[in-house]
Design an enzyme around this catalytic site. Structure first.
Site, PDB file in Angstrom:
ATOM      1  N   ASP A   1     -53.448  31.135 -15.750  1.00 21.08           N
ATOM      2  CA  ASP A   1     -52.311  30.615 -16.522  1.00 21.08           C
ATOM      3  C   ASP A   1     -52.810  29.599 -17.549  1.00 21.08           C
ATOM      4  O   ASP A   1     -53.319  28.547 -17.176  1.00 21.08           O
ATOM      5  CB  ASP A   1     -51.308  29.959 -15.563  1.00 21.08           C
ATOM      6  CG  ASP A   1     -50.025  29.503 -16.240  1.00 21.08           C
ATOM      7  OD1 ASP A   1     -49.856  29.731 -17.445  1.00 21.08           O
ATOM      8  OD2 ASP A   1     -49.189  28.914 -15.521  1.00 21.08           O
TER       9      ASP A   1
ATOM     10  N   GLY B   1     -48.931  26.967 -25.280  1.00 21.06           N
ATOM     11  CA  GLY B   1     -49.632  26.952 -26.549  1.00 21.06           C
ATOM     12  C   GLY B   1     -50.930  26.177 -26.589  1.00 21.06           C
ATOM     13  O   GLY B   1     -51.447  25.900 -27.668  1.00 21.06           O
TER      14      GLY B   1
ATOM     15  N   ASP C   1     -41.677  28.675 -15.423  1.00 22.70           N
ATOM     16  CA  ASP C   1     -42.335  27.364 -15.327  1.00 22.70           C
ATOM     17  C   ASP C   1     -41.317  26.255 -15.095  1.00 22.70           C
ATOM     18  O   ASP C   1     -40.468  25.997 -15.946  1.00 22.70           O
ATOM     19  CB  ASP C   1     -43.108  27.078 -16.621  1.00 22.70           C
ATOM     20  CG  ASP C   1     -44.373  27.907 -16.720  1.00 22.70           C
ATOM     21  OD1 ASP C   1     -45.192  27.851 -15.780  1.00 22.70           O
ATOM     22  OD2 ASP C   1     -44.539  28.620 -17.735  1.00 22.70           O
TER      23      ASP C   1
ATOM     24  N   SER D   1     -44.693  34.258 -19.696  1.00 21.84           N
ATOM     25  CA  SER D   1     -44.095  32.970 -19.339  1.00 21.84           C
ATOM     26  C   SER D   1     -42.938  32.679 -20.270  1.00 21.84           C
ATOM     27  O   SER D   1     -43.123  32.527 -21.481  1.00 21.84           O
ATOM     28  CB  SER D   1     -45.124  31.843 -19.460  1.00 21.84           C
ATOM     29  OG  SER D   1     -44.440  30.602 -19.480  1.00 21.84           O
TER      30      SER D   1
ATOM     31  N   MET E   1     -44.079  22.873 -11.058  1.00 23.90           N
ATOM     32  CA  MET E   1     -44.827  21.673 -11.464  1.00 23.90           C
ATOM     33  C   MET E   1     -43.899  20.499 -11.215  1.00 23.90           C
ATOM     34  O   MET E   1     -43.370  19.871 -12.152  1.00 23.90           O
ATOM     35  CB  MET E   1     -45.242  21.804 -12.940  1.00 23.90           C
ATOM     36  CG  MET E   1     -46.325  22.857 -13.155  1.00 23.90           C
ATOM     37  SD  MET E   1     -46.452  23.422 -14.868  1.00 23.90           S
ATOM     38  CE  MET E   1     -45.239  24.749 -14.830  1.00 23.90           C
TER      39      MET E   1
ATOM     40  N   MET F   1     -55.184  27.303 -13.156  1.00 25.89           N
ATOM     41  CA  MET F   1     -54.782  26.813 -14.478  1.00 25.89           C
ATOM     42  C   MET F   1     -56.005  26.789 -15.391  1.00 25.89           C
ATOM     43  O   MET F   1     -57.040  26.222 -15.038  1.00 25.89           O
ATOM     44  CB  MET F   1     -54.213  25.391 -14.380  1.00 25.89           C
ATOM     45  CG  MET F   1     -52.902  25.255 -13.628  1.00 25.89           C
ATOM     46  SD  MET F   1     -51.562  26.303 -14.208  1.00 25.89           S
ATOM     47  CE  MET F   1     -51.368  25.748 -15.900  1.00 25.89           C
TER      48      MET F   1
ATOM     49  N   MET G   1     -40.776  22.313 -14.606  1.00 24.35           N
ATOM     50  CA  MET G   1     -41.411  21.014 -14.862  1.00 24.35           C
ATOM     51  C   MET G   1     -40.380  19.910 -14.710  1.00 24.35           C
ATOM     52  O   MET G   1     -39.225  20.071 -15.116  1.00 24.35           O
ATOM     53  CB  MET G   1     -41.991  20.989 -16.275  1.00 24.35           C
ATOM     54  CG  MET G   1     -42.939  22.136 -16.576  1.00 24.35           C
ATOM     55  SD  MET G   1     -43.695  21.925 -18.196  1.00 24.35           S
ATOM     56  CE  MET G   1     -44.564  23.496 -18.357  1.00 24.35           C
TER      57      MET G   1
ATOM     58  N   HIS H   1     -43.432  29.004 -10.900  1.00 23.35           N
ATOM     59  CA  HIS H   1     -44.554  28.061 -10.905  1.00 23.35           C
ATOM     60  C   HIS H   1     -43.971  26.653 -10.898  1.00 23.35           C
ATOM     61  O   HIS H   1     -43.457  26.178 -11.910  1.00 23.35           O
ATOM     62  CB  HIS H   1     -45.405  28.342 -12.163  1.00 23.35           C
ATOM     63  CG  HIS H   1     -46.509  27.356 -12.400  1.00 23.35           C
ATOM     64  ND1 HIS H   1     -47.230  27.321 -13.574  1.00 23.35           N
ATOM     65  CD2 HIS H   1     -47.032  26.379 -11.625  1.00 23.35           C
ATOM     66  CE1 HIS H   1     -48.139  26.356 -13.505  1.00 23.35           C
ATOM     67  NE2 HIS H   1     -48.031  25.761 -12.343  1.00 23.35           N
TER      68      HIS H   1
ATOM     69  N   GLY I   1     -48.158  21.576 -18.258  1.00 28.85           N
ATOM     70  CA  GLY I   1     -47.130  20.783 -18.914  1.00 28.85           C
ATOM     71  C   GLY I   1     -46.617  21.377 -20.215  1.00 28.85           C
ATOM     72  O   GLY I   1     -45.482  21.126 -20.592  1.00 28.85           O
TER      73      GLY I   1
ATOM     74  N   HIS J   1     -42.830  35.034 -15.431  1.00 32.72           N
ATOM     75  CA  HIS J   1     -43.398  33.742 -15.020  1.00 32.72           C
ATOM     76  C   HIS J   1     -42.436  32.637 -15.436  1.00 32.72           C
ATOM     77  O   HIS J   1     -42.057  32.530 -16.606  1.00 32.72           O
ATOM     78  CB  HIS J   1     -44.776  33.557 -15.645  1.00 32.72           C
ATOM     79  CG  HIS J   1     -45.500  32.329 -15.181  1.00 32.72           C
ATOM     80  ND1 HIS J   1     -46.183  32.286 -13.978  1.00 32.72           N
ATOM     81  CD2 HIS J   1     -45.648  31.111 -15.744  1.00 32.72           C
ATOM     82  CE1 HIS J   1     -46.734  31.079 -13.833  1.00 32.72           C
ATOM     83  NE2 HIS J   1     -46.415  30.339 -14.885  1.00 32.72           N
TER      84      HIS J   1
HETATM   85  C1  DX5 Z   1     -48.239  25.479 -18.670  1.00 31.08           C
HETATM   86  C2  DX5 Z   1     -47.518  26.627 -18.029  1.00 31.08           C
HETATM   87  C3  DX5 Z   1     -47.842  27.955 -18.586  1.00 31.08           C
HETATM   88  C4  DX5 Z   1     -47.521  28.138 -20.044  1.00 31.08           C
HETATM   89  C5  DX5 Z   1     -48.596  28.979 -20.614  1.00 31.08           C
HETATM   90  O1  DX5 Z   1     -48.110  24.342 -17.874  1.00 31.08           O
HETATM   91  O2  DX5 Z   1     -47.811  26.681 -16.628  1.00 31.08           O
HETATM   92  O3  DX5 Z   1     -47.278  28.995 -17.809  1.00 31.08           O
HETATM   93  O4  DX5 Z   1     -46.287  28.748 -20.298  1.00 31.08           O
HETATM   94  O5  DX5 Z   1     -48.403  29.088 -21.977  1.00 31.08           O
HETATM   95  P1  DX5 Z   1     -49.499  29.740 -22.925  1.00 31.08           P
HETATM   96  O6  DX5 Z   1     -49.684  31.162 -22.491  1.00 31.08           O
HETATM   97  O7  DX5 Z   1     -48.889  29.601 -24.272  1.00 31.08           O
HETATM   98  O8  DX5 Z   1     -50.772  28.931 -22.757  1.00 31.08           O
HETATM   99 ZN    ZN Z   2     -47.115  28.474 -15.514  1.00 30.36          ZN
END
Ligand code: DX5
Ligand code: ZN
Length: 230
Positions: A181, A147, A37, A10, A70, A139, A39, A68, A144, A35
């Protein structure tokens, strides 16, 4: 049974000032997907990147871009991502007014389509759309932020979705990827695979573990090693 396993770094945790280099480096290290993301500071409390950044990243890699979403609403932005070179597009059913229509829209745009289930989203959102899905993204954190820690109840949910997908395929349905994820690390990826996932998003685990030479071969090898694919 042997299952194809895919690792999807990601870029949420990548260095945004050098995204082209970052995606080239994870592809060179053997990543299967990028990946991406998206948002909107509305559906989730954070703001990231959109179709223009997807188009900018696209020429740097050959591997598929896994978008992805969001965002709410969903439909308006789908053709823009298809145009920007997305290959898979997933969205959250809570963010879409007409889930079946949105799934069709993604395929009609030339992309593979999927639903994303939050930790508390029940599986019955899959009930009437299995034949419209190319991927189910579970998920294992609340969406959001990168880490966060893996939510353990996602393992039982993975087993339940794996059973649904296997039953769907046994009944003549097309294969559906099962992607996870959030909080995927070297020390839990084997248990996540055992629970049925075949596609593993990893943000902070990958981009927080750059090799001294700036690449990501070490962390990709450790993830694959934990999967028994060293
Ligand atoms: C969170 C994202 C993830 C995020 C995962 O909303 O959809 O894709 O980047 O990050 P890690 O792998 O650090 O949990
Ligand atoms: Zn994601």
């Amino acid at each position: 049974m042997t299952r194809t396993l895919r690792i999807a770094p990601s870029i949420l945790s990548a260095d945004f000032s050098r995204l082209g280099e970052e995606v080239r480096a994870v592809e060179a290290a053997g990543a299967d997907l990028i990946h991406f993301d998206v948002m909107d500071n509305h559906y989730v409390p954070n703001l990231t990147i959109g179709p223009m950044v997807c188009a900018a990243v696209r020429p740097h890699v050959k591997i598929p871009i896994d978008v992805h979403l969001m965002v709410a609403p969903v439909d308006r932005i789908i053709p823009d991502f298809a145009e920007a070179g997305a290959n898979l597009i997933t969205f959250h059913p809570e963010a879409a007014a007409h889930v079946d229509r949105t799934l069709q829209l993604i395929r009609d745009s030339g992309c593979r389509a999927g639903l994303v289930l939050n930790p508390a989203t029940p599986l019955n959102v899959l009930d009437h759309v299995m034949d419209r899905l190319d991927v189910v993204l579970l998920m294992s954190v609340n969406p959001g932020f990168g880490g966060q820690s893996f939510i353990g109840s996602a393992l039982a949910k993975l087993r339940a979705v794996r059973a649904r997908i296997d039953a769907h395929v046994a009944a003549g349905g097309a294969p559906i990827w099962l992607e996870i994820d959030g909080g995927v690390k070297v020390d839990n990826i084997a248990a996540i695979a055992a629970a049925g996932a075949d596609t593993f998003v990893a943000g902070s685990a990958v981009f927080g573990a750059r090799d001294p030479d700036g690449g990501y071969h070490g962390i990709l090898a450790r993830l694959r090693g934990a999967l028994g694919e060293a």
